[in-house]
Scaffold this active site. Structure first.
Site, PDB file in Angstrom:
ATOM      1  N   TYR A   1      -0.924   0.570  10.100  1.00  0.00           N
ATOM      2  CA  TYR A   1      -1.124   0.271   8.771  1.00  0.00           C
ATOM      3  C   TYR A   1      -0.190   0.011   8.130  1.00  0.00           C
ATOM      4  CZ  TYR A   1      -3.360  -1.429   4.867  1.00  0.00           C
ATOM      5  OH  TYR A   1      -4.226  -2.009   3.628  1.00  0.00           O
TER       6      TYR A   1
ATOM      7  N   SER B   1       0.509  -1.205  -0.056  1.00  0.00           N
ATOM      8  CA  SER B   1      -0.476  -0.562   0.385  1.00  0.00           C
ATOM      9  C   SER B   1       1.319   1.250   0.093  1.00  0.00           C
ATOM     10  CB  SER B   1      -1.106  -0.001   1.227  1.00  0.00           C
ATOM     11  OG  SER B   1      -1.792   1.452   1.230  1.00  0.00           O
TER      12      SER B   1
END
Length: 264
Positions: A156, A143
Site C-alpha cells: 500500500y 496517504s
C-alpha cells in the site's frame, strides 16, 4: 460558496473520506456525481445528504478498479451532467501482511486498486477537461503511508508513493491546460473501515497517543479537498498536502524523544 456552478466527480463516496469530500464540496456549492462499487449500500445515503444541502447529485455505480469501469463511470457522468470541473480520485485497496509471506496476487491487486485506478480515472477525466477548454481541478487522496515505511504495509505504501509521483508528473503535463493536480495525505482518520480493522479500545487508546489526542475526521480531509478544488488554490499544483495532525511526526514530540541534560 466558492464552488458554486462547478460539478465534481467523487469516487468511493459512499462512506469515509470519499463521503467527507462529497459533503464538503457540496457545502462549498458544487453539484456532485458520486461513485461507488455496484451494490454499495451507502451511496444513496450520501446522495441524500448532498441533496439536503440544496445541491444536485447524480449517482453512478461502477468498479473503478478496472479500465472498463472507469470508462463507464466517466461516460455516464458526462451523459448525465455534460461536464466535470473537479475530480476527487479516491480509490484504494489495502491488505496488510509481512513482506516475506505476501502473495504476488495480493501485491498486484493493491497496486491495481490504489495506483493504476488513479491513473485510469485521472486520464479519462483530464481528457474531458482538456476538451472543455477551461481548466479543472484533480485531487488524489493519497496517504502518509506513501512517505512512512510502516511494517506490514509495504504494498500500500509503494502504491501511494507511486501515486504521489504520478500526480506531480501529471501536474507538469497538464499545466498548459490550466488544470491543477494535487494530492492530500490523510493520517489516521476515523472512518468505518478503521472500526472494522481495529477494536474500539485500540482506536481510543491509539488516538490519545497522537499529537492532537484523537484521530482525524473525514470532514477535515473534505475541507482540504474543497480548498484545493477552489479558485483559492489556482496557483497550487503538483503539491502533496498532509492532513494528518502530525501523525508522521508523532514520535518527535518532546515526551517521545530523549532530551539532553541541559534541556531538562
Amino acid at each position: 460558496m466558492k464552488l458554486a456552478g462547478k460539478i465534481a466527480l467523487v469516487t468511493g463516496a459512499g462512506r469515509g473520506i470519499g463521503k467527507g469530500c462529497a459533503i464538503e464540496l457540496a457545502k462549498a456549492g458544487a453539484d456532485l456525481v458520486l461513485n461507488e462499487r455496484p451494490g454499495s449500500p451507502d451511496i444513496e445515503i450520501t446522495a441524500e445528504e448532498v441533496r439536503s444541502l440544496g445541491r444536485k447529485c447524480e449517482v453512478v455505480e461502477a468498479n473503478v478498479f478496472s479500465r472498463e469501469g472507469c470508462e463507464e463511470l466517466v461516460a455516464t457522468a458526462i451523459a448525465k451532467v455534460s461536464r466535470i470541473d473537479i475530480l476527487i480520485s479516491n480509490p484504494a485497496f489495502s491488505r496488510r501482511g509481512p513482506f516475506l509471506e505476501y502473495s504476488p496476487e495480493l501485491f498486484e491487486q493493491t497496486i491495481q486498486g490504489t495506483l493504476t485506478s488513479g491513473y485510469h480515472m485521472s486520464q479519462l477525466v483530464a481528457r474531458e477537461m482538456v476538451k472543455q477548454g477551461d481548466g479543472g481541478k484533480i485531487v488524489f487522496i493519497s496517504s502518509v503511508h506513501g512517505e512512512m515505511p510502516i511494517s506490514g504495509s509495504f504494498a500500500y505504501g509503494a502504491a501511494k508513493a507511486g501515486l504521489n509521483h504520478m500526480m506531480r508528473s501529471i501536474a507538469v503535463e497538464l499545466s498548459e491546460y490550466g488544470i491543477n493536480v494535487n494530492a492530500i495525505e490523510p493520517g489516521w482518520i476515523d472512518t468505518p473501515g478503521e472500526h472494522v480493522a481495529f477494536s474500539e479500545e485500540t482506536i481510543e487508546a491509539e488516538g490519545r497517543k497522537l499529537p492532537f489526542r484523537r484521530l482525524g475526521r473525514s470532514d477535515e480531509i473534505g475541507k482540504a479537498a474543497a480548498f484545493l478544488s477552489s479558485s483559492d488554490a489556482d496557483y497550487i499544483t503538483g503539491t502533496v498536502l498532509p492532513v494528518d495532525g502530525l501523525f508522521r511526526f508523532r514520535h518527535c514530540l518532546p515526551e517521545k524523544t530523549p532530551q539532553p541534560k541541559d534541556a531538562q
